[in-house]
Design a protein around this motif. Structure first.
Motif, mmCIF file in Angstrom:
data_model
loop_
_atom_site.group_PDB
_atom_site.id
_atom_site.type_symbol
_atom_site.label_atom_id
_atom_site.label_comp_id
_atom_site.label_asym_id
_atom_site.label_seq_id
_atom_site.Cartn_x
_atom_site.Cartn_y
_atom_site.Cartn_z
ATOM 1 N N GLU A 70 0.843 -1.204 0.000
ATOM 2 C CA GLU A 70 0.000 0.000 0.000
ATOM 3 C C GLU A 70 0.873 1.246 0.000
ATOM 4 N N HIS A 71 1.909 1.215 0.810
ATOM 5 C CA HIS A 71 2.817 2.357 0.903
ATOM 6 C C HIS A 71 3.488 2.617 -0.442
ATOM 7 N N ARG A 72 3.980 1.560 -1.088
ATOM 8 C CA ARG A 72 4.641 1.701 -2.385
ATOM 9 C C ARG A 72 3.691 2.294 -3.416
ATOM 10 N N VAL A 73 2.447 1.807 -3.446
ATOM 11 C CA VAL A 73 1.458 2.301 -4.404
ATOM 12 C C VAL A 73 1.164 3.773 -4.140
ATOM 13 N N ARG A 74 0.993 4.143 -2.887
ATOM 14 C CA ARG A 74 0.696 5.546 -2.552
ATOM 15 C C ARG A 74 1.846 6.466 -2.934
ATOM 16 N N VAL A 75 3.059 6.027 -2.670
ATOM 17 C CA VAL A 75 4.223 6.854 -3.023
ATOM 18 C C VAL A 75 4.320 6.993 -4.536
ATOM 19 N N GLN A 76 4.065 5.909 -5.280
ATOM 20 C CA GLN A 76 4.076 5.994 -6.744
ATOM 21 C C GLN A 76 3.013 6.974 -7.231
ATOM 22 N N GLU A 77 1.828 6.952 -6.615
ATOM 23 C CA GLU A 77 0.768 7.903 -6.987
ATOM 24 C C GLU A 77 1.214 9.332 -6.703
ATOM 25 N N TYR A 78 1.855 9.525 -5.576
ATOM 26 C CA TYR A 78 2.345 10.853 -5.202
ATOM 27 C C TYR A 78 3.394 11.342 -6.195
ATOM 28 N N MET A 79 4.313 10.476 -6.586
ATOM 29 C CA MET A 79 5.343 10.849 -7.558
ATOM 30 C C MET A 79 4.721 11.169 -8.915
ATOM 31 N N ARG A 80 3.714 10.400 -9.324
ATOM 32 C CA ARG A 80 3.007 10.685 -10.582
ATOM 33 C C ARG A 80 2.324 12.053 -10.509
ATOM 34 N N ALA A 81 1.712 12.343 -9.367
ATOM 35 C CA ALA A 81 1.066 13.651 -9.200
ATOM 36 C C ALA A 81 2.094 14.770 -9.303
ATOM 37 N N LEU A 82 3.258 14.589 -8.705
ATOM 38 C CA LEU A 82 4.323 15.589 -8.837
ATOM 39 C C LEU A 82 4.740 15.761 -10.292
ATOM 40 N N GLN A 83 4.868 14.643 -11.017
ATOM 41 C CA GLN A 83 5.247 14.715 -12.432
ATOM 42 C C GLN A 83 4.227 15.507 -13.238
ATOM 43 N N GLU A 84 2.955 15.381 -12.903
ATOM 44 C CA GLU A 84 1.906 16.088 -13.639
ATOM 45 C C GLU A 84 1.774 17.542 -13.206
ATOM 46 N N GLU A 85 1.899 17.816 -11.922
ATOM 47 C CA GLU A 85 1.604 19.149 -11.412
ATOM 48 C C GLU A 85 2.769 20.130 -11.494
ATOM 49 N N LEU A 86 3.991 19.663 -11.335
ATOM 50 C CA LEU A 86 5.119 20.592 -11.391
ATOM 51 C C LEU A 86 5.186 21.371 -12.699
ATOM 52 N N PRO A 87 5.028 20.740 -13.861
ATOM 53 C CA PRO A 87 5.066 21.510 -15.107
ATOM 54 C C PRO A 87 3.929 22.532 -15.216
ATOM 55 N N LYS A 88 2.835 22.315 -14.510
ATOM 56 C CA LYS A 88 1.726 23.276 -14.522
ATOM 57 C C LYS A 88 2.018 24.460 -13.605
ATOM 58 N N THR A 89 2.915 24.259 -12.658
ATOM 59 C CA THR A 89 3.185 25.267 -11.642
ATOM 60 C C THR A 89 4.265 26.260 -12.072
ATOM 61 N N TYR A 90 5.246 25.782 -12.819
ATOM 62 C CA TYR A 90 6.378 26.628 -13.183
ATOM 63 C C TYR A 90 6.355 26.927 -14.673
ATOM 64 N N LEU A 91 6.452 28.215 -15.012
ATOM 65 C CA LEU A 91 6.338 28.648 -16.395
ATOM 66 C C LEU A 91 7.669 28.751 -17.131
ATOM 67 N N HIS A 92 8.638 29.389 -16.525
ATOM 68 C CA HIS A 92 9.847 29.784 -17.242
ATOM 69 C C HIS A 92 11.034 28.900 -16.876
ATOM 70 N N ILE A 93 10.908 27.622 -17.132
ATOM 71 C CA ILE A 93 12.001 26.685 -16.891
ATOM 72 C C ILE A 93 12.691 26.452 -18.235
ATOM 73 N N PRO A 94 13.988 26.744 -18.326
ATOM 74 C CA PRO A 94 14.682 26.572 -19.604
ATOM 75 C C PRO A 94 14.705 25.109 -20.049
ATOM 76 N N ASP A 95 14.778 24.905 -21.359
ATOM 77 C CA ASP A 95 14.789 23.552 -21.916
ATOM 78 C C ASP A 95 15.980 22.722 -21.448
ATOM 79 N N ASP A 96 17.108 23.382 -21.174
ATOM 80 C CA ASP A 96 18.286 22.626 -20.757
ATOM 81 C C ASP A 96 18.288 22.309 -19.261
ATOM 82 N N PHE A 97 17.233 22.693 -18.564
ATOM 83 C CA PHE A 97 17.086 22.372 -17.146
ATOM 84 C C PHE A 97 16.603 20.927 -17.035
ATOM 85 N N GLU A 98 17.384 20.084 -16.405
ATOM 86 C CA GLU A 98 17.029 18.665 -16.292
ATOM 87 C C GLU A 98 16.427 18.415 -14.914
ATOM 88 N N PHE A 99 15.142 18.112 -14.913
ATOM 89 C CA PHE A 99 14.412 17.853 -13.673
ATOM 90 C C PHE A 99 13.852 16.440 -13.785
#
Length: 120
Positions: A70-99
């Motif tokens: 359960e813990h592993r699944v929840r953490v994976q869901e949390y990481m997926r949410a971060l992957q989806e939401e971070l690009p919506k939150t930050y506008l001016h991230i240069p292309d050569d910025f590796e995140f």
């Protein structure tokens, strides 16, 4: 400096709720910095955020703790949410910025793509 030492000692604990271990925490951090120096030796600016023993969601009602699956699944869901939401939150991230999250590079193209979609 005690707050920092306590945080590093917590990072050195094998799992949440285990005894804190400052020396293991220091060793783990040193390995992270060595890894950064090795992988990004040709980069002028590098930073890394370490999320450790991530807990997300509700616990098992009987034991008070989530099962490892359960813990592993929840953490994976949390990481997926971060992957989806971070690009919506930050506008001016240069292309050569590796995140990276979980080894996957994020593309901060959400808003430029949305603007193109809305203008068509």
């Amino acid at each position: 400096h005690q707050d920092i030492a306590a945080c590093i000692a917590k990072y050195g604990a094998p799992q949440a709720g285990s005894p804190l271990n400052l020396s293991i925490g220091i060793e783990r951090l040193c390995r992270k910095f060595d890894d950064i120096c090795y992988r990004f030796h040709d980069c002028d600016h590098v930073f890394e955020i370490v999320l450790d023993k991530v807990v997300h969601g509700m616990n098992n009602e009987k034991t008070g703790a989530a099962s490892s699956n359960e813990h592993r699944v929840r953490v994976q869901e949390y990481m997926r949410a971060l992957q989806e939401e971070l690009p919506k939150t930050y506008l001016h991230i240069p292309d050569d910025f590796e995140f990276l999250i979980d080894g996957k590079k994020l593309a901060f193209k959400h808003w430029p793509t949305r603007l193109v979609e809305l203008s068509v």
